[in-house]
Design a protein around this motif. Structure first.
Motif, PDB file in Angstrom:
ATOM      1  N   ASP A  31     -41.782 126.768  27.578  1.00 54.91           N
ATOM      2  CA  ASP A  31     -41.793 126.394  28.995  1.00 54.91           C
ATOM      3  C   ASP A  31     -40.560 125.560  29.354  1.00 54.91           C
ATOM      4  O   ASP A  31     -39.963 125.759  30.417  1.00 54.91           O
ATOM      5  N   GLY A  34     -37.674 127.920  29.515  1.00 58.93           N
ATOM      6  CA  GLY A  34     -37.759 128.745  30.716  1.00 58.93           C
ATOM      7  C   GLY A  34     -37.327 127.991  31.957  1.00 58.93           C
ATOM      8  O   GLY A  34     -36.646 128.555  32.836  1.00 58.93           O
ATOM      9  N   ARG A  35     -37.680 126.707  32.045  1.00 60.23           N
ATOM     10  CA  ARG A  35     -37.257 125.891  33.192  1.00 60.23           C
ATOM     11  C   ARG A  35     -35.725 125.749  33.204  1.00 60.23           C
ATOM     12  O   ARG A  35     -35.089 125.814  34.262  1.00 60.23           O
ATOM     13  N   ARG A  87     -40.207 134.351  31.116  1.00 60.21           N
ATOM     14  CA  ARG A  87     -40.479 133.313  32.105  1.00 60.21           C
ATOM     15  C   ARG A  87     -39.564 133.417  33.322  1.00 60.21           C
ATOM     16  O   ARG A  87     -39.842 132.790  34.358  1.00 60.21           O
ATOM     17  N   GLU A 149     -48.156 132.153  21.416  1.00 61.32           N
ATOM     18  CA  GLU A 149     -48.108 133.272  22.358  1.00 61.32           C
ATOM     19  C   GLU A 149     -47.862 134.551  21.575  1.00 61.32           C
ATOM     20  O   GLU A 149     -47.150 134.532  20.567  1.00 61.32           O
TER      21      GLU A 149
END
Length: 507
Positions: A31, A34-35, A87, A149
């Protein structure tokens, strides 16, 4: 007119969060990355979607995935690069999980630029993240979220790449991580300069005081606190010695939640995507080099491969160090910076500064992705100061690998595709001692203060002139006095073997 196959950096992005601060989300590695990639895409100011054009994505191996015997405590994606790509809605033809090493992202910028110039790629991404601070904070509370994941698709796993970093003899004697291994090199430099422990710690403090000022102003820094040279150098309960000569505040900070991404595209694609040319930053040179193992280096204080890498990058860019308005020397510890400023005749208070981020002890970023943040800062600095040049030096292992890059808004001619260079390995390795030996002369040492207790580790030469390592017998008073006093250099040791270790006493 910049040729269509010229590689240009079109977007950079950083993302960070600090435990307990407003907005903290306890994001996973994927995450965070992805940001950062989303931020890099937004940074490009493209008028057309960028994600569908990404044909190559390299995910920098996170620190907790960097050794075969370690697994991420909360799990991770089975396919890290495609998890990150997903993402932002990207589906690259080529997805890569990189090897270990802080030089990797800088090296990949050169490799991907070369591929773009050759027409083998049109848009490539280098992205990485660390969530160590969150892992520690949640583990301390007994929480264990599931970050695993399952992501479909193929990817290239380039392996751990730690073979060249293995130093079995040093590991066996208690130098089992970066801190004591760098401390061995740092003390070798101290011996060369005839500096006392206190005097050398002061030098480190003076080097890093300006770094803290940069970190204090950086919104992504882990430690936004200005500190004086005296504060950094003074040994206190809070600023204890972790391995001589290092105090806790002067070693790389690993408790971070940070991510950074760099997007490189062909000039032709940048035009197609409607990316304004004032966003383009040109890659003038990238070089990469590998150093001899620490125990093989003729001069234990030196790192000639890193110097050769920077020299070669500057030469290919047609510039000198004086032409670099912005500099970021990799600063996990003091000695990689000292090596560069010694070589170039720079001072610790160079008005340009020696870091763009605040450096690893203060900005953070220990692991493998720090230099992506430095490249992001170099890109932003040169965009804001058009025509200026920036130098980024990226280090991996125990000064084992190095990559250097030169950046500017000034165009770079890639028609010959010769701006990325891999330098040859030196052939002057010091031979390693084989078998038992009775005497040794100390070249350098450290006292490593680990959880299991303090151990004095030394490197030196046996009677045959071969490089050997061992522990100092601190139960012997003359030996303890020499090592605790910080001046065992040149000492003659009598050595006995015990439980596979070489134990030395002052002769």
């Amino acid at each position: 007119m910049v040729a269509d196959n010229t590689p240009v950096i079109i977007g950079v992005g950083q993302y960070s969060e600090r435990v307990g601060e407003p907005g903290y989300e306890a994001l996973s590695y994927m995450d965070l990355a992805g940001r950062a990639l989303a931020a890099a895409i937004a940074d490009s100011s493209a008028s057309e979607p960028v994600s569908p054009e990404i044909d190559t994505l390299a995910a920098i191996r996170a620190f907790e995935m960097s050794r075969p015997d370690r697994k991420p405590p909360f799990g991770a994606a089975n396919n890290v690069p495609r998890a990150i790509a997903g993402r932002v809605g990207a589906n690259p033809k080529r997805a890569i999980l990189t090897t270990t090493g802080g030089q990797t992202n800088q090296k990949l910028v050169g490799e991907f630029a070369r591929d773009i110039a050759a027409g083998e790629s049109q848009c490539a991404v280098v992205v990485g993240s660390e969530a160590i601070s969150t892992v520690l904070a949640l583990s301390a509370k007994g929480e264990k979220p599931d970050w695993s994941e399952e992501v479909e698709g193929d990817f290239e796993d380039q392996g751990f790449g730690v073979e060249g970093l293995l130093e079995p003899s040093l590991f066996a004697h208690g130098a089992t991580g970066a801190i004591p291994l760098y401390a061995l090199a740092e003390n070798a430099r101290r011996a060369k300069l005839c500096k006392s422990l206190d005097g050398y710690r002061r030098d480190i403090g003076e080097l890093f005081e300006p770094f803290t000022k940069v970190a204090a102003a950086n919104p992504h820094a882990a430690a936004q606190v200005k500190r004086s040279a005296e504060e950094l150098a003074t040994v206190t309960e809070r600023n204890r010695i972790v391995a001589e000569p290092y105090t806790r505040m002067t070693v790389a900070r690993d408790q971070v939640n940070q991510a950074a991404a760099v997007i490189i595209a062909s000039a032709g694609l940048a035009r197609k995507l409607g990316i304004p040319e004032d966003k383009w930053v040109h890659i003038h040179a990238v070089t990469s080099a590998t150093e001899l193992k620490l125990s093989e280096r003729p001069d234990l204080s030196a790192n000639p491969a890193s110097l050769a890498s920077v020299d070669a990058a500057l030469a290919r860019a047609g510039k000198g160090i004086a032409d670099m308005q912005y500099i970021d020397f990799y600063s996990c510890f003091a000695i990689p910076v000292f090596n560069q400023i010694d070589h170039f005749g720079l001072t610790v208070d160079d008005p340009r500064g020696l870091t763009l981020t605040g450096g690893l002890p203060f900005f953070g970023g220990a692991g493998n992705n720090y230099s992506a943040h430095a490249i992001c800062e170099a890109v932003q600095s040169t965009r804001g100061d058009r025509g200026s040049f920036a130098l980024v030096g990226a280090n991996g292992g125990w000064m084992s690998k190095y990559a250097a890059g030169v950046y500017s808004t000034e165009p770079a001619d890639w028609s010959a595709n010769d701006r990325y260079e891999k330098l040859p390995l030196a052939d002057n390795a010091v031979p390693a001692g084989k078998g038992d030996f009775e005497r040794a002369t100390v070249e350098t040492y450290t006292i490593n203060n680990a959880k299991k207790g303090s151990v004095a580790v030394w490197l030196g030469r046996n009677e045959a002139g071969e490089r050997v390592s061992g522990n100092a017998d601190l139960s012997d008073e003359p030996t303890r006095a020499a090592f605790d006093g910080g001046e065992p250099f040149g000492a003659k040791l009598t050595v006995r073997q015990k439980n596979g270790r070489n134990i030395g006493r002052i002769a």
